[in-house]
Motif scaffolding. Structure first.
Motif, PDB file in Angstrom:
ATOM      1  N   SER A  28       0.752  -1.148   0.110  1.00 38.74           N
ATOM      2  CA  SER A  28      -0.028   0.111   0.080  1.00 38.74           C
ATOM      3  C   SER A  28       0.846   1.231   0.108  1.00 38.74           C
ATOM      4  CB  SER A  28      -0.881  -0.024   1.093  1.00 38.74           C
ATOM      5  OG  SER A  28      -0.433   0.116   2.369  1.00 38.74           O
ATOM      6  N   HIS A  31      -1.918   4.103   2.710  1.00 39.99           N
ATOM      7  CA  HIS A  31      -3.206   3.313   3.144  1.00 39.99           C
ATOM      8  C   HIS A  31      -4.166   2.943   1.737  1.00 39.99           C
ATOM      9  CE1 HIS A  31      -2.044   3.889   7.126  1.00 39.99           C
ATOM     10  NE2 HIS A  31      -2.062   5.231   6.768  1.00 39.99           N
ATOM     11  N   LYS A  32      -3.527   3.380   0.782  1.00 39.29           N
ATOM     12  CA  LYS A  32      -4.392   2.898  -0.762  1.00 39.29           C
ATOM     13  C   LYS A  32      -3.544   1.454  -1.145  1.00 39.29           C
ATOM     14  CE  LYS A  32      -5.477   7.410  -1.977  1.00 39.29           C
ATOM     15  NZ  LYS A  32      -5.648   8.642  -3.263  1.00 39.29           N
ATOM     16  N   LYS A  33      -4.595   0.427  -1.544  1.00 40.60           N
ATOM     17  CA  LYS A  33      -3.968  -0.588  -1.757  1.00 40.60           C
ATOM     18  C   LYS A  33      -3.211  -0.721  -3.162  1.00 40.60           C
ATOM     19  CE  LYS A  33      -5.484  -5.537  -2.099  1.00 40.60           C
ATOM     20  NZ  LYS A  33      -6.541  -6.440  -2.001  1.00 40.60           N
ATOM     21  N   VAL A  34      -2.089  -1.482  -3.309  1.00 47.31           N
ATOM     22  CA  VAL A  34      -1.342  -1.304  -4.482  1.00 47.31           C
ATOM     23  C   VAL A  34      -1.359  -2.797  -4.795  1.00 47.31           C
ATOM     24  CG1 VAL A  34       1.030  -1.117  -5.423  1.00 47.31           C
ATOM     25  CG2 VAL A  34       0.012   0.446  -3.832  1.00 47.31           C
ATOM     26  N   THR A  35      -2.097  -3.184  -6.032  1.00 51.40           N
ATOM     27  CA  THR A  35      -2.073  -4.517  -6.660  1.00 51.40           C
ATOM     28  C   THR A  35      -1.165  -4.542  -8.103  1.00 51.40           C
ATOM     29  OG1 THR A  35      -3.963  -3.892  -7.711  1.00 51.40           O
ATOM     30  CG2 THR A  35      -4.278  -5.032  -5.794  1.00 51.40           C
ATOM     31  N   SER A  39      -1.894   0.890 -10.072  1.00 51.24           N
ATOM     32  CA  SER A  39      -2.589   1.391  -8.918  1.00 51.24           C
ATOM     33  C   SER A  39      -1.560   1.976  -8.098  1.00 51.24           C
ATOM     34  CB  SER A  39      -3.244   0.155  -7.922  1.00 51.24           C
ATOM     35  OG  SER A  39      -2.357  -0.733  -7.621  1.00 51.24           O
ATOM     36  N   ALA A  43      -2.149   6.050  -6.889  1.00 52.58           N
ATOM     37  CA  ALA A  43      -1.921   6.466  -5.381  1.00 52.58           C
ATOM     38  C   ALA A  43      -0.626   7.418  -5.493  1.00 52.58           C
ATOM     39  CB  ALA A  43      -1.560   5.241  -4.643  1.00 52.58           C
TER      40      ALA A  43
END
Length: 71
Positions: A28, A31-35, A39, A43
């Motif tokens: 992340s 606090h933003k999910k990284v996939t 993404s 972010a």
């Protein structure tokens, strides 16, 4: 481009100063999910220059946070 390659590039650019190494996976960013790289870029694009970011990175079975300033 995979997240592992992205970590390798970030580590190379920063000269290993922050401790990121190949094989680490960014989980992340602020606090933003990284996939995937998209993404991660999304972010990262939402962060103003001069602001600190919090990056959660997983290495094997251990997770750790890194704090960076975007210049």
């Amino acid at each position: 481009m995979s997240i592992e390659i992205l970590v390798f590039l970030i580590g190379a650019l920063l000269g290993g100063k922050i401790g990121l190494k190949p094989g680490f996976v960014i989980v992340s960013l602020n606090h933003k999910k990284v996939t995937n790289v998209e993404s991660f870029n999304e972010a990262l694009g939402s962060i103003e220059k001069g602001k600190k970011i919090l990056m959660l990175v997983k290495a094997s079975d251990t997770a750790r946070f890194f704090s960076l300033t975007i210049n």
